[in-house]
Design an enzyme around this catalytic site. Structure first.
Site, PDB file in Angstrom:
ATOM      1  N   ASP A   1      -4.059  -4.446   7.792  1.00 53.45           N
ATOM      2  CA  ASP A   1      -4.076  -3.013   8.085  1.00 53.45           C
ATOM      3  C   ASP A   1      -5.531  -2.617   8.245  1.00 53.45           C
ATOM      4  O   ASP A   1      -6.424  -3.473   8.227  1.00 53.45           O
ATOM      5  CB  ASP A   1      -3.360  -2.211   6.970  1.00 53.45           C
ATOM      6  CG  ASP A   1      -2.667  -0.973   7.543  1.00 53.45           C
ATOM      7  OD1 ASP A   1      -3.369  -0.123   8.120  1.00 53.45           O
ATOM      8  OD2 ASP A   1      -1.435  -0.872   7.424  1.00 53.45           O
TER       9      ASP A   1
ATOM     10  N   HIS B   1      -3.552   0.339  13.491  1.00 56.33           N
ATOM     11  CA  HIS B   1      -3.850  -0.120  12.122  1.00 56.33           C
ATOM     12  C   HIS B   1      -4.669  -1.416  12.127  1.00 56.33           C
ATOM     13  O   HIS B   1      -4.429  -2.323  11.332  1.00 56.33           O
ATOM     14  CB  HIS B   1      -2.557  -0.317  11.321  1.00 56.33           C
ATOM     15  CG  HIS B   1      -1.926   0.980  10.900  1.00 56.33           C
ATOM     16  ND1 HIS B   1      -2.516   1.832   9.997  1.00 56.33           N
ATOM     17  CD2 HIS B   1      -0.767   1.579  11.285  1.00 56.33           C
ATOM     18  CE1 HIS B   1      -1.725   2.897   9.822  1.00 56.33           C
ATOM     19  NE2 HIS B   1      -0.673   2.779  10.593  1.00 56.33           N
TER      20      HIS B   1
ATOM     21  N   ASP C   1       3.497   0.533  14.504  1.00 56.02           N
ATOM     22  CA  ASP C   1       3.581   1.922  14.048  1.00 56.02           C
ATOM     23  C   ASP C   1       2.269   2.658  14.273  1.00 56.02           C
ATOM     24  O   ASP C   1       1.197   2.057  14.361  1.00 56.02           O
ATOM     25  CB  ASP C   1       3.927   1.966  12.544  1.00 56.02           C
ATOM     26  CG  ASP C   1       2.907   1.211  11.694  1.00 56.02           C
ATOM     27  OD1 ASP C   1       2.418   0.158  12.144  1.00 56.02           O
ATOM     28  OD2 ASP C   1       2.594   1.675  10.585  1.00 56.02           O
ATOM     29  N   GLU C   2       2.368   3.967  14.353  1.00 60.41           N
ATOM     30  CA  GLU C   2       1.236   4.893  14.292  1.00 60.41           C
ATOM     31  C   GLU C   2       0.032   4.421  15.113  1.00 60.41           C
ATOM     32  O   GLU C   2      -1.055   4.257  14.581  1.00 60.41           O
ATOM     33  CB  GLU C   2       0.812   5.077  12.816  1.00 60.41           C
ATOM     34  CG  GLU C   2       1.926   5.644  11.957  1.00 60.41           C
ATOM     35  CD  GLU C   2       1.533   5.803  10.494  1.00 60.41           C
ATOM     36  OE1 GLU C   2       1.823   6.853   9.932  1.00 60.41           O
ATOM     37  OE2 GLU C   2       0.941   4.856   9.914  1.00 60.41           O
TER      38      GLU C   2
ATOM     39  N   TRP D   1       3.653   0.979  -0.082  1.00 60.62           N
ATOM     40  CA  TRP D   1       2.314   1.152   0.488  1.00 60.62           C
ATOM     41  C   TRP D   1       1.372   1.464  -0.659  1.00 60.62           C
ATOM     42  O   TRP D   1       1.671   2.309  -1.503  1.00 60.62           O
ATOM     43  CB  TRP D   1       2.321   2.291   1.514  1.00 60.62           C
ATOM     44  CG  TRP D   1       3.305   2.067   2.619  1.00 60.62           C
ATOM     45  CD1 TRP D   1       4.560   2.592   2.713  1.00 60.62           C
ATOM     46  CD2 TRP D   1       3.139   1.232   3.771  1.00 60.62           C
ATOM     47  NE1 TRP D   1       5.176   2.143   3.864  1.00 60.62           N
ATOM     48  CE2 TRP D   1       4.330   1.307   4.536  1.00 60.62           C
ATOM     49  CE3 TRP D   1       2.092   0.425   4.240  1.00 60.62           C
ATOM     50  CZ2 TRP D   1       4.505   0.607   5.731  1.00 60.62           C
ATOM     51  CZ3 TRP D   1       2.268  -0.267   5.440  1.00 60.62           C
ATOM     52  CH2 TRP D   1       3.458  -0.174   6.169  1.00 60.62           C
ATOM     53  N   THR D   2       0.221   0.791  -0.677  1.00 60.68           N
ATOM     54  CA  THR D   2      -0.525   0.765  -1.945  1.00 60.68           C
ATOM     55  C   THR D   2      -1.833   1.569  -1.953  1.00 60.68           C
ATOM     56  O   THR D   2      -2.716   1.292  -2.751  1.00 60.68           O
ATOM     57  CB  THR D   2      -0.819  -0.695  -2.343  1.00 60.68           C
ATOM     58  OG1 THR D   2      -1.583  -1.314  -1.287  1.00 60.68           O
ATOM     59  CG2 THR D   2       0.452  -1.477  -2.587  1.00 60.68           C
ATOM     60  N   GLU D   3      -1.953   2.566  -1.080  1.00 61.51           N
ATOM     61  CA  GLU D   3      -3.179   3.382  -1.093  1.00 61.51           C
ATOM     62  C   GLU D   3      -3.527   3.850  -2.514  1.00 61.51           C
ATOM     63  O   GLU D   3      -4.685   3.831  -2.920  1.00 61.51           O
ATOM     64  CB  GLU D   3      -3.000   4.621  -0.213  1.00 61.51           C
ATOM     65  CG  GLU D   3      -3.098   4.359   1.276  1.00 61.51           C
ATOM     66  CD  GLU D   3      -1.754   4.111   1.928  1.00 61.51           C
ATOM     67  OE1 GLU D   3      -0.805   3.696   1.220  1.00 61.51           O
ATOM     68  OE2 GLU D   3      -1.636   4.325   3.159  1.00 61.51           O
TER      69      GLU D   3
HETATM   70  C1  ACM Z   1       4.713   3.150   8.205  1.00 62.16           C
HETATM   71  O1  ACM Z   1       5.014   3.681   7.117  1.00 62.16           O
HETATM   72  N1  ACM Z   1       3.615   3.469   8.846  1.00 62.16           N
HETATM   73  C2  ACM Z   1       5.564   2.153   8.798  1.00 62.16           C
END
Ligand code: ACM
Ligand code: ZN
Length: 502
Positions: free
Chosen positions: A179, A240, A303-304, A444-446
């Site tokens: 990422d 990403h 994604d995104e 997701w580990t932010e």
């Molecule tokens: C995502 O949560 N961006 C897949």
């Protein structure tokens, strides 16, 4: 679904028999087949009995189907049509506990149930109640995702995560390896991806990062396989990719230069689909990934991905013109189609986040619905296989309660809501419904700097999800689940899991 016994996920059916089986150090493990994998399972069971119950079996597992007492028998039956690969039966009486299955995965799940059934009995023993259980999973894809880019977790932590999956009969570990904030997998052809891309300078000026060598990856893949967990790697492209571009700026639209960012969000510099070199890079990376991960699926993100750079890039504009695409939005579809070809040539199936569902995505590509189940519905209707992990029910980085929780990314997903998850949306016919492979929880580990925090966010929401993916659908008795969870906490304690108590 039977829920009188304290098993999570609840088995398809369970009938209480009389009496109980006493597990002690003189209990023997027997197997009816001289097959290496069954022997490995017998050893695994022996170790599990040791780590859960602190009982060291005196005898080594033996190939023997006699009728002695005080035996746990692993019985591998001939596979017959009509049996599903992961099903098992567990029969426990005073004399013995028999796990019967048609392949090793079934035996493995029978072992998980057996372990969960044992309850302390007096000072030195454990008792397994007399039961007859028949069990099989509802879905093929029972997954948990983990982001190791925003924060890095070492191989022992990854193994503990895989053990948590196995305890709950989950079978897919979606490993989000790259990422913006870190590239975490060694690629021999591009050592700079990890020399540079795996490290960032944090807000206090301290270097933070880490990565898995290819040897680490092989070790994890083998560890997972021995627990019937398939690892699905994710290389998130074309967005990403800040960490990749910090290492390899040539594959961006502007040429850089870039740093590995230390803040969270979506970044505008992404891979340039206008340059042919970008596809050479992607192909080289993915061919090493395909070698490392033997599973059927390879996840390629999607994604995104902002298109601001593409709009102004001469390479991208030329690509749009030459490929007769409408605009920069169609460039993502073009990019994904080329990636799909790279994977297909290596006998892999592509899977990506639901943004890939545009501009003629090949049917062979599977879709992971995260923004909303409606994208999964649309994908299933148009012939794609689908994994459901909508934010509404499957994002375990969201807050678990309205108050007194450690800082999280946002959202609100209490345990009860996870338990309302239904992977097959209304409105699909039977053929389309069968395209829903299952679901998964995303971590997701932010805001999870250490693994203990990952455990806190994942468990017990993972337990609720596992039940939704394994146990027959339709029943939604949350109170009953909570009662079983009370017993389950003791098992999690024995494994030193830092769960959140409800
Ligand atoms: C995502 O949560 N961006 C897949
Ligand atoms: Zn470009």
């Amino acid at each position: 679904m039977s829920s009188s016994l304290n098993i999570i996920p609840a088995p398809v059916s369970a009938d209480r028999g009389s009496g109980s089986f006493t597990l002690s150090k003189s209990t023997a493990i027997a197997l009816d087949r001289d097959r290496d994998l069954v022997k490995v399972l017998a050893d695994y069971l022996k170790k599990q009995i040791e780590s859960f119950f602190n009982i060291r079996l005196e005898n080594s597992p033996r190939v023997n189907r006699d009728d002695r007492e005080n035996v746990i028998l692993l019985a591998l039956e001939e596979n017959k049509p009509g049996h599903t690969p992961e099903e098992y039966q567990l029969e426990v009486n005073e004399k013995r506990a028999t796990i019967r299955a048609y392949n090793e995965a079934g035996l493995f799940y029978g072992i998980q149930t057996l372990i969960q059934l044992a309850e302390p009995d007096g000072a030195d023993g454990f008792k397994i109640p007399g039961v007859f259980i028949e069990d099989r999973p509802r879905f093929d894809w029972r997954g948990m995702h983990l982001d190791v880019s925003r924060h890095f977790f070492d191989t022992n932590e990854i193994k503990k995560y895989i053990d948590l999956l196995a305890l709950h009969k989950m079978n897919i570990f979606h490993w989000h390896l790259t990422d913006d904030q870190g590239w975490r997998v060694e690629i021999k052809k591009y050592p700079q991806l990890t020399d540079i891309g795996a490290w960032r300078i944090d807000k206090h000026g301290v270097k933070y990062g880490g990565f898995y060598t290819q040897e680490d990856i092989r070790e994890i893949v083998a560890y997972a396989a021995s627990r019937f967990v398939t690892v699905v790697p994710e290389i998130d492209i074309p967005g990403h990719t800040s960490a990749a571009l910090a290492a390899c700026p040539d594959y961006s639209c502007t040429g850089g230069s870039f740093e590995v960012p230390n803040r969270w969000g979506v970044f505008e510099d992404v891979l340039c689909p206008g340059k042919d070199e970008t596809f050479v890079f992607v192909e080289n990376v993915l061919s090493e990934i395909c070698e490392l991960f033997p599973g059927e699926y390879s996840h390629v993100g999607g994604d995104e991905c902002p298109t601001v750079r593409w709009k102004k890039c001469p390479h991208c504009l030329a690509r749009i013109k030459n490929e007769r695409l409408c605009d920069e939005n169609e460039l993502q579809g073009y990019f994904m189609k080329r990636v799909e070809k790279i994977l297909t040539a290596r006998n892999k199936k592509m899977i990506g986040w639901d943004e890939i569902l545009q501009s003629g995505l090949p049917r062979s590509a599977a879709v992971m619905a995260w923004r909303d189940t409606k994208y999964g519905l649309e994908a299933a209707r148009t012939g794609h296989r689908v994994v459901m992990c909508p934010m509404s029910h499957c994002y375990f980085d969201f807050y678990q309660a309205k108050e007194n929780e450690p800082r999280a990314i946002g959202g609100f997903l209490p345990l009860a809501k996870v338990y309302e998850f239904e992977p097959v949306p209304k409105g699909l016919n039977e053929t389309e419904s069968r395209r829903i492979l299952g679901g998964q929880g995303n971590v997701w580990t932010e805001y999870m700097p250490v693994f203990k925090h990952v455990e806190y966010m994942a468990v017990p929401r993972l337990c609720a999800l596992a039940e939704k993916l394994w146990s027959p659908g339709g029943k939604n008795d949350f109170e009953n689940f909570i009662q079983r969870l009370e017993h389950h906490y003791r098992r999690l304690d024995r494994l030193s899991v830092n769960y959140r108590r409800y």
